[in-house]
Design a protein around this motif. Sequence first.
Motif, PDB file in Angstrom:
ATOM      1  N   LEU A  43      -8.274  -0.203  -8.208  1.00  0.00           N
ATOM      2  CA  LEU A  43      -8.579  -1.413  -8.675  1.00  0.00           C
ATOM      3  C   LEU A  43      -9.518  -1.352 -10.002  1.00  0.00           C
ATOM      4  O   LEU A  43      -9.363  -2.307 -10.734  1.00  0.00           O
ATOM      5  CB  LEU A  43      -9.547  -2.072  -7.419  1.00  0.00           C
ATOM      6  N   SER A  50     -10.524  -8.733  -7.747  1.00  0.00           N
ATOM      7  CA  SER A  50     -10.534  -8.844  -6.176  1.00  0.00           C
ATOM      8  C   SER A  50     -12.060  -8.696  -5.965  1.00  0.00           C
ATOM      9  O   SER A  50     -12.770  -7.774  -6.469  1.00  0.00           O
ATOM     10  CB  SER A  50      -9.980  -7.388  -5.859  1.00  0.00           C
ATOM     11  N   ARG A  53     -13.203  -4.846  -5.301  1.00  0.00           N
ATOM     12  CA  ARG A  53     -13.059  -3.947  -6.479  1.00  0.00           C
ATOM     13  C   ARG A  53     -14.624  -3.276  -6.566  1.00  0.00           C
ATOM     14  O   ARG A  53     -14.521  -1.817  -6.759  1.00  0.00           O
ATOM     15  CB  ARG A  53     -12.726  -4.637  -8.060  1.00  0.00           C
TER      16      ARG A  53
END
Length: 147
Positions: A43, A50, A53
Amino acid sequence: MQTIGIKASPYDTAERSRPGPGRDLLPLLAGAATVVAGVGAYLALADADSPLRGPFTLFFLLAAPSVAIAAALRGLEPFGRVLASVAGAVTLNMLVAQGMIAVHRWSVPGGIVTVAALSSLILLLVSARRWRRRATAGRTPEASGPE
């Protein structure tokens, strides 16, 4: 000279032979931690939006060097080993960040790759040292030839 052996505790042998869900918990947790750390690195490198992350990347930055340093510190007791490996992981992360700032090349992907590379290098050196010890321990004086 008499050799005194240490017998295993009956509770220890009963725990190992006991079937059940708690027996294989440690490998399962290690696998889950590996997946979380890998997802965190992915990520961060993919620059994904996100909410996971940040926490997963932080877990990777602490777990990868900690595991590598803990592998090198096999002689310590478990609590001391955990404490030293986490302190070493924080130190490694700080040194990477300080080095990137000093050369004016700060980047998140660069830091992730550098920490992963240094952690892999530490694990590789530990594995090479263990392999060399096994290779030299397997030799006998008669097998090495005349001196």
